[in-house]
Design a protein around this motif. Structure first.
Motif, PDB file in Angstrom:
ATOM      1  N   THR A 186       0.840  -1.190   0.000  1.00 51.52           N
ATOM      2  CA  THR A 186       0.000   0.000   0.000  1.00 51.52           C
ATOM      3  C   THR A 186       0.878   1.245   0.000  1.00 51.52           C
ATOM      4  N   GLY A 187       0.468   2.213  -0.814  1.00 48.27           N
ATOM      5  CA  GLY A 187       1.177   3.479  -0.863  1.00 48.27           C
ATOM      6  C   GLY A 187       2.153   3.590  -2.021  1.00 48.27           C
ATOM      7  N   GLU A 188       2.566   2.481  -2.607  1.00 48.03           N
ATOM      8  CA  GLU A 188       3.512   2.553  -3.725  1.00 48.03           C
ATOM      9  C   GLU A 188       2.815   2.917  -5.034  1.00 48.03           C
ATOM     10  N   ALA A 189       1.608   2.403  -5.236  1.00 45.28           N
ATOM     11  CA  ALA A 189       0.841   2.708  -6.444  1.00 45.28           C
ATOM     12  C   ALA A 189      -0.629   2.515  -6.129  1.00 45.28           C
ATOM     13  N   LYS A 190      -1.453   3.188  -6.881  1.00 45.77           N
ATOM     14  CA  LYS A 190      -2.886   2.974  -6.727  1.00 45.77           C
ATOM     15  C   LYS A 190      -3.247   1.674  -7.434  1.00 45.77           C
ATOM     16  N   VAL A 191      -4.184   0.931  -6.894  1.00 45.06           N
ATOM     17  CA  VAL A 191      -4.615  -0.323  -7.494  1.00 45.06           C
ATOM     18  C   VAL A 191      -5.153  -0.064  -8.897  1.00 45.06           C
ATOM     19  N   SER A 192      -5.948   0.973  -9.061  1.00 42.94           N
ATOM     20  CA  SER A 192      -6.535   1.267 -10.375  1.00 42.94           C
ATOM     21  C   SER A 192      -5.442   1.598 -11.389  1.00 42.94           C
ATOM     22  N   THR A 193      -4.427   2.348 -10.982  1.00 40.23           N
ATOM     23  CA  THR A 193      -3.320   2.687 -11.888  1.00 40.23           C
ATOM     24  C   THR A 193      -2.572   1.428 -12.306  1.00 40.23           C
ATOM     25  N   TRP A 194      -2.299   0.551 -11.337  1.00 43.00           N
ATOM     26  CA  TRP A 194      -1.613  -0.706 -11.634  1.00 43.00           C
ATOM     27  C   TRP A 194      -2.438  -1.533 -12.619  1.00 43.00           C
ATOM     28  N   LEU A 195      -3.752  -1.615 -12.377  1.00 35.94           N
ATOM     29  CA  LEU A 195      -4.638  -2.402 -13.226  1.00 35.94           C
ATOM     30  C   LEU A 195      -4.693  -1.822 -14.639  1.00 35.94           C
ATOM     31  N   TYR A 196      -4.766  -0.489 -14.757  1.00 36.03           N
ATOM     32  CA  TYR A 196      -4.778   0.134 -16.076  1.00 36.03           C
ATOM     33  C   TYR A 196      -3.499  -0.198 -16.855  1.00 36.03           C
ATOM     34  N   ARG A 197      -2.369  -0.177 -16.155  1.00 39.17           N
ATOM     35  CA  ARG A 197      -1.094  -0.481 -16.815  1.00 39.17           C
ATOM     36  C   ARG A 197      -1.099  -1.922 -17.322  1.00 39.17           C
ATOM     37  N   VAL A 198      -1.601  -2.854 -16.513  1.00 45.68           N
ATOM     38  CA  VAL A 198      -1.651  -4.257 -16.912  1.00 45.68           C
ATOM     39  C   VAL A 198      -2.601  -4.434 -18.099  1.00 45.68           C
TER      40      VAL A 198
END
Length: 192
Positions: free
Chosen positions: A71-83
């Motif tokens: 938690t705190g390193e990246a937003k879950v939504s941002t990570w998911l969008y990248r994937v």
């Protein structure tokens, strides 16, 4: 925990709850992020089935990394969008790599529709002409020229001599030639 209670939680909190074994958290996060992942994939791929596959694959990857999520390193939504973006880009590259326009022409050895129609017409004409022959001539010529038996094999099957088979097949061929003579051009044989 009830699904309604999950709506107030952040994506990161829901992912942590899922990592701890809470299936309701996974359901809430899927309902929240699934449509977003699908829309992004759809905009990139322009194919509903592929977009659905990409969105599902991205969510599966999210569930796999849930226990290691920091938690705190990246937003879950941002990570998911990248994937989603990476998966969709991979599919687009595969499409370009195997474009039908780039594919070599494959020789088609199968007969054309016209050839197949001609073959059927010829077989129908032959069947009709064979039906007009006497039974023993029809049997002899069928065994010899359609089934490919030798004259001695035909003689054995018909319980007669080889000379009789030769005579039967010769008479049958002459009769067939007469019966089909007026149809040579119609059947594609021309004036050979």
């Amino acid at each position: 925990m009830a699904l309604d209670a999950m709506n107030d939680r952040s994506d990161e909190a829901l992912l942590e709850l899922y990592a701890e074994g809470d299936p309701a958290a996974a359901r809430a996060l899927t309902l929240r992020l699934g449509p977003l992942a699908y829309r992004l994939a759809m905009r990139m791929l322009r194919d509903g089935a592929e977009a659905e596959d990409v969105a599902q694959e991205a969510l599966l990857r999210l569930w796999k990394i849930a226990p290691e999520w920091r938690t705190g390193e990246a937003k879950v939504s941002t990570w998911l969008y990248r994937v989603v973006s990476n998966l969709a880009t991979d599919r687009l590259r595969k499409r370009r790599g195997s474009s039908l326009d780039d594919a070599p022409e494959v020789a088609d050895d199968s007969p054309s529709v016209l050839d197949e129609m001609m073959r059927r017409d010829r077989m129908a004409a032959l069947d009709a002409a064979l039906a007009e022959l006497p039974e023993r001539q029809r049997l002899a010529v069928t065994l010899r020229h359609i089934d490919g038996l030798s004259n001695p094999e035909i003689a054995e099957a018909m319980e007669t001599g080889v000379e009789a088979v030769e005579s039967l097949t010769a008479r049958a061929k002459r009769a067939l030639a007469k019966l089909l003579a007026g149809r040579r051009e119609e059947l594609g044989f021309g004036d050979d």
